[in-house]
Design an enzyme around this catalytic site. Structure first.
Site, mmCIF file in Angstrom:
data_model
loop_
_atom_site.group_PDB
_atom_site.id
_atom_site.type_symbol
_atom_site.label_atom_id
_atom_site.label_comp_id
_atom_site.label_asym_id
_atom_site.label_seq_id
_atom_site.Cartn_x
_atom_site.Cartn_y
_atom_site.Cartn_z
ATOM 1 N N SER A 115 0.922 -1.232 0.082
ATOM 2 C CA SER A 115 -0.089 -0.132 0.285
ATOM 3 C C SER A 115 0.873 1.253 0.030
ATOM 4 C CB SER A 115 -0.869 0.013 1.189
ATOM 5 O OG SER A 115 -1.949 0.784 0.811
ATOM 6 N N ASP A 171 -9.476 -3.749 -6.069
ATOM 7 C CA ASP A 171 -8.857 -3.007 -5.222
ATOM 8 C C ASP A 171 -9.922 -1.873 -4.670
ATOM 9 O OD1 ASP A 171 -7.569 -1.313 -3.049
ATOM 10 O OD2 ASP A 171 -5.482 -1.959 -3.990
ATOM 11 N N HIS A 183 -7.864 -5.309 -1.417
ATOM 12 C CA HIS A 183 -6.755 -4.212 -1.036
ATOM 13 C C HIS A 183 -5.699 -5.130 -0.018
ATOM 14 C CE1 HIS A 183 -4.287 -0.791 -0.601
ATOM 15 N NE2 HIS A 183 -4.271 -0.863 0.785
#
Length: 346
Positions: free
Chosen positions: A164, A291, A319
């Site tokens: 991320s 995502d 995600h």
């Protein structure tokens, strides 16, 4: 030359049918390993600190706790020439206790690797010393950590991965550094929000705002408002306290404190997507097409990345989720995917 493209899917369970369930279930309910780390405090050139959590041969404490004991001044893992090592950067408000960190760290430690998890400032359980914290484009921090680890273990064969926010910052560093980063054997970015403008706006709407943005803001606001007591007059406390989404929070705090004109300047300059063409280290960029943090039409195309980049864009995974297997599922697919790329480049 064009980047390579892999569209093979992650085998997510049928009872996790879309991106939100795949994201949330992995974070909260999927089986995760118990793993101990040894902690080291690394002083930064500007007078702050970063906590590094280590695991590997001869390093794991005899405990299932995430961290054992007070921070140690210096950790020197046992390494021999060719010893494989992985530095793993976590995501927004993550830590070495995050589900993806535990699954990846346990997998590579079991293969005999040394693994180190640097905590971005303020994410290790103790407030950092300065008004600044960390941000999605903090490639200077990535560079400092990587240079420190390379000097610490010069005989190791180093790999780098980021999830991320950590993946976005790592990719930006790789693009900026170019061939100077080629001492890394390989790198990977997982669920990186490559286009922060697109991702930030997506997180400010509907169910994304209700599930993810509120969670992030609770943690971020609490830290910054506590920090404001030590730096009276330094922050616009009212704007920070009343920020409704990440756009408003980043405009009130992240952007001005870290040297950006405003949130749009920050999101534009910190996005890693424009840097993919300059990456010279073999790098896996893994983004699920469902995502919630980044709409699929903003994922990079082959001509938008260098030939050293493998774009893996499965339909499923959410995600930083990538659960697989029987209920309640497990998190083994992601570390196995990283290992395949680190071992064979595919």
């Amino acid at each position: 030359m064009l980047a390579r493209l892999d569209l093979s899917d992650c085998p997510t369970p049928v009872w996790l049918p879309e991106g939100h369930s795949q994201t949330v279930f992995a974070a909260l309910y999927a089986r995760r390993p118990q793993l101990g780390f040894l902690r080291e405090r690394l002083d930064t050139p500007d007078g702050d600190f970063i906590d590094l959590d280590w695991t590997g041969p001869g390093l794991t404490p005899n405990s299932a706790s995430v961290v054992t004991g007070a921070p140690l001044p210096v950790i020197r893992p046992r390494t021999e020439p060719g010893q494989r090592a992985l530095v793993l950067f976590h995501g927004l408000e993550g830590s070495s206790a995050s589900h993806y960190v535990l699954s990846v760290s346990q997998y590579f430690r079991a293969r005999g690797w040394t693994v180190v998890v640097p905590h971005f400032r303020g994410c290790s359980g103790e407030p950092n010393r300065l008004p600044r914290a960390y941000h999605s484009g903090d490639s200077q921090e990535i560079s400092f950590v990587l240079d420190t680890l390379r000097a610490r273990l010069p005989q190791a064969t180093w790999h780098a991965a980021g999830v991320s926010l950590g993946g976005n910052a790592l990719l930006k560093h790789l693009g900026e550094a170019g061939s100077a980063a080629n001492w890394l054997h390989a790198a990977a970015a997982i669920s990186a929000p490559l286009d922060l403008n697109a991702g930030g706006m997506a997180l400010g709407k509907g169910i994304n705002h209700a599930i993810y943005t509120r969670m992030f803001l609770r943690s971020l606001k609490s830290k910054v408002l506590a920090k404001a007591k030590d730096y009276p007059g330094y922050f616009d406390v009212a704007r920070i306290a009343h920020a409704h989404d990440l756009y408003e929070f980043d405009d009130a705090y992240t952007a001005p404190v870290h040297g950006f004109k405003d949130v749009r300047d920050y999101w534009t300059r910190a996005s890693s997507k424009p840097f993919l063409r300059s990456v010279t280290v073999p790098t896996l960029v893994l983004n699920a097409r469902n995502d919630p943090f980044l709409p699929p039409d903003h994922l990079p195309l082959r001509h938008e990345a260098s030939a050293q980049v493998l774009l893996h864009q499965p339909n499923n995974g959410g995600h930083a989720g990538f659960s697989s297997g029987r209920f309640p599922s497990q998190l083994g697919w992601l570390p196995q995917r990283l290992a395949r790329f680190f071992d064979a480049g595919v």
